[in-house]
Design an enzyme around this catalytic site. Structure first.
Site, PDB file in Angstrom:
ATOM      1  CD  GLU A   1      -2.352   2.468  -3.431  1.00  0.00           C
ATOM      2  OE1 GLU A   1      -3.325   3.210  -3.609  1.00  0.00           O
ATOM      3  OE2 GLU A   1      -1.776   2.373  -2.339  1.00  0.00           O
TER       4      GLU A   1
ATOM      5  CG  ASP B   1      -1.753   1.206   1.389  1.00  0.00           C
ATOM      6  OD1 ASP B   1      -2.632   1.397   0.524  1.00  0.00           O
ATOM      7  OD2 ASP B   1      -1.549   1.977   2.346  1.00  0.00           O
TER       8      ASP B   1
END
Length: 718
Positions: free
Chosen positions: A450, A397
């Site tokens: 990401e 993330d």
């Protein structure tokens, strides 16, 4: 052994001495041995040796007792009697040697202990002939550390830990404890305050909002050997990969890890997805963070069951041939006082400089990636999920927030690196280390970034200076394509580049095309509500968009609910709109996504060379229409799939298109087919290309055709 001073004995009695094993337990003295114990308020204290002989201990000071024996006492219990209370008998924690070896401590200090979870934290052990639990925690700035829990009525004074020197590690073995014990660490800070902290290395925790750590011991036997063996011999880059992103708590509310296994397996198999990606399942205090503010990096959230329950869920998915990706959050952590923040009274896991150690927008703290022990904590955590839970990859993330020192900061709010640049060099080194280590230890996995910027080399090998990820989320494609699809079809002709620009950079990285949870929250609506037109047109646009997405170079990810046209924006507090499947048009969209996955998996040109620009060809001659996007994909055997998209609201008859090969092209998929709720415009199953490759076809309105052509050599290879 010299008698300890009164001040030392008082400190030992208070449970605040840094080396309690130096005072308590057995010690050789002259020609005999001395046993010393802390038993405040006791009337008598006796050491019962392993040969059943007894050594009476006398009170020395402040609840500290001692007695002498001629022979070395290898094992003994301490029996204490109390006025008006029951006798208490227990093995002495302070007679035991450390449970960490010198090699473990050396590797931890160097930041190179790849199985850190096996030595730090709480572990059920059979140690020196006794069953119990060992505790070990890194707290280098602490003056003293002790274990408090339900086993000592949350009074840790009797379970002070020993300092393992300059390593900053504190250790204690407590005989008689077992799995299920709830505990925390009490840490005496340099400022003289006691703080209670959950174990950073705990592998289980109480159900939030309770915050204690819980001793756990796995008894799970895996049954996914076939899957794991096959995975190690393959690369996900060369395999079909369509991922179903799941927030477990709201997929079907009320289901735990075990309860969810059968319905999730059945559903994903029926829909044809190759992988499930779970939003973060590490322990977190606030459910509304969706798991992205982690307090227990090594603890699967107890909201849905035990760690072995999660192992069962993953095992069942593997046995059904479904891969598992786990969302992982090494970019920041919350400020909750019971967790990592100022763990031992000072900035420890977080960078001490707030210009590098705090995300003001998110209200979170940033790891100190330059500190070897912190980097080790995170690298080992990635390996922990891959090793202990058999996950097939990690979606990392917020990578962009880690890469740049000026991320979400104004001028003057950040400090350049040693070269004067904006890159966080320590974070870059950490990402390279975690990726290189993970791929070395677990071949066949997928590390997925990401990453929302144009940072170069995200998926380039670390040996070439890249970050070493296997895949990168294609955020540019996602943003551009959703902007395009939101437009009324009558205006799309002026914005063809919003769909085709991605072809320019599609092969610069190994991409995943994400329609994730982030695209269906915070007022954005859903994929269905973003589409223009009436109800039928919205569904037609959705089918066309998904068919374009599945045909586009890159792997696919779709958030739950979008496969059937969820109407309401996602909320973690309630379930999906499953009821809408009772409406035939939405059931047909649901069936269409299953068909997409089936045809995609059956046709290698759509996935075998995702990152190979030589396997891609833009189509458009001789006709050109700004509402038509057409391209072809080829596999290693020369088989080809052409993807022809008509994003206008009207059919196009006799559309001339030069295809890569002459001959018959099978209509593999038509998003406008009546069985999927479309108008039924098509080409009777085939399209013929003449000797030059020119074909004439009908393009359905708001529709996409997948046309397949096989070479003779490739008939059995598609």
């Amino acid at each position: 052994m010299n008698r300890p001073s009164d001040s030392v004995l008082d400190t030992v009695a208070a449970g605040s001495y840094f080396a309690p094993h130096d005072i308590l337990g057995p010690h050789e003295e002259g020609d005999g041995w001395l046993i010393r114990a802390r038993r405040p308020f006791a009337k008598t204290v006796t050491a019962v040796l392993d040969d059943a002989s007894e050594v009476e201990l006398a009170h020395v000071r402040s609840g500290v007792w001692e007695g002498r024996t001629a022979a070395q006492p290898h094992a003994y219990d301490l029996v204490a009697t109390y006025d008006g209370g029951p006798d208490h008998r227990a093995d002495d924690p302070y007679r035991h040697l450390p449970t960490l070896g010198e090699l473990d401590i050396h590797l931890i200090r160097e930041g190179r202990h790849e199985q850190l979870w096996q030595v730090l934290g709480a572990h059920v052990r059979h140690f020196a002939g006794v069953d119990g639990v060992s505790f070990a925690v890194w707290a280098p700035n602490a003056r003293a550390v002790r274990v408090t829990g339900d086993f000592n009525s949350w009074d840790g004074a009797g379970h002070a830990m020993r300092s393992m020197g300059s390593s900053g590690i504190w250790e204690l073995f407590v005989p008689g404890l077992s799995a299920g014990t709830a505990y925390k660490y009490e840490i005496l800070t340099e400022g003289g305050a006691w703080v209670q902290k959950a174990d950073p290395m705990a592998q289980w925790a109480e159900v939030p909002p309770a915050t204690a750590s819980v001793v756990t011991e796995s008894g799970y036997t895996w049954a996914d050997d076939e899957w794991m063996t096959a995975r190690a011999s393959q690369s996900p880059l060369d395999k079909p990969m369509s991922t179903y992103e799941v927030h477990l708590g709201s997929w079907r509310p009320g289901l735990g890890y075990r309860d969810a296994a059968d319905p999730l397996v059945d559903y994903v198999l029926a829909q044809g997805f190759t992988h499930v990606e779970f939003m973060p399942l590490a322990e977190h205090p606030f459910g509304g963070s969706w798991g992205y503010q982690v307090s227990g990096y090594y603890a699967p959230t107890s909201r849905f069951g035990t760690p072995d329950d999660l192992r069962y869920l993953i095992d069942r998915l593997h046995q059904a041939g479904i891969g598992v990706i786990m969302d992982w959050v090494p970019g920041h952590f919350p400020k909750d006082e019971f967790a990592l923040a100022r763990f031992d009274g000072r900035a420890l896991y977080e960078h001490a400089d707030p210009r590098r150690g705090e995300h003001r927008d998110w209200g979170t703290l940033i790891f100190d990636y330059g500190r070897s022990e912190v980097r080790n904590f995170l690298v080992a955590n990635a390996l922990y999920w891959l090793e202990e839970f058999h996950v097939d990859g990690l979606r990392v993330d917020a990578v962009a927030s880690m890469l740049y020192l000026d991320y979400s900061r104004e001028a003057g709010e950040w400090e350049p690196n040693v070269h004067g640049g904006r890159e966080n060099l320590e974070a870059l080194a950490f990402l390279q280390e975690v990726n290189a280590t993970a791929y070395k230890r677990y071949p066949g996995i997928a590390m997925i970034a990401e990453e929302s910027t144009s940072f170069p080399g995200v998926t380039a090998p670390t040996s070439q200076g890249g970050l070493g990820f296997g895949f990168k989320w294609n955020m540019g494609w996602m943003n551009d394509s959703l902007v395009y699809m939101k437009r009324d079809p009558m205006y799309r002709s002026h914005h063809e580049g919003e769909l085709s620009f991605s072809f320019v950079y599609a092969f610069t990285e190994n991409f995943v095309l994400p329609i994730s949870h982030d695209e269906v929250v915070h007022g954005k609506g859903t994929l269905f509500t973003r589409m223009p037109g009436d109800h039928w047109q919205k569904l037609a646009n959705m089918r066309a968009y998904l068919a374009y997405m599945w045909g586009h170079p890159g792997k696919q990810l779709l958030f739950m609910g979008q496969e059937f046209g969820q109407l309401s924006e996602w909320s973690e507090g309630r379930g999906l709109d499953w009821w809408i499947l009772d409406q035939p048009p939405h059931r047909q969209l649901h069936d269409f996504v299953a068909a997409l996955n089936r045809v995609y998996r059956d046709n290698a040109p759509l996935w075998a060379r995702d990152s190979d620009g030589d396997a891609f060809q833009r189509l458009g001659a001789p006709a050109w229409n700004p509402n038509v996007i057409a391209f072809a994909r080829r596999d290693h055997h020369g088989n080809t799939v052409a993807v022809v998209c008509n994003f206008s609201g009207a059919p196009i008859h006799d559309f001339a298109l030069d295809l890569p090969e002459a001959g018959e092209w099978s209509e593999l998929l038509n998003s406008d087919a009546q069985i999927y709720g479309g108008s039924g415009v098509g080409n009777m199953g085939t399209v013929h290309a003449d000797g030059s490759g020119r074909a004439h076809m009908v393009l359905p309105p708001l529709g996409v055709l997948w046309l397949g052509h096989r070479t003779a050599a490739g008939d059995d290879a598609v």
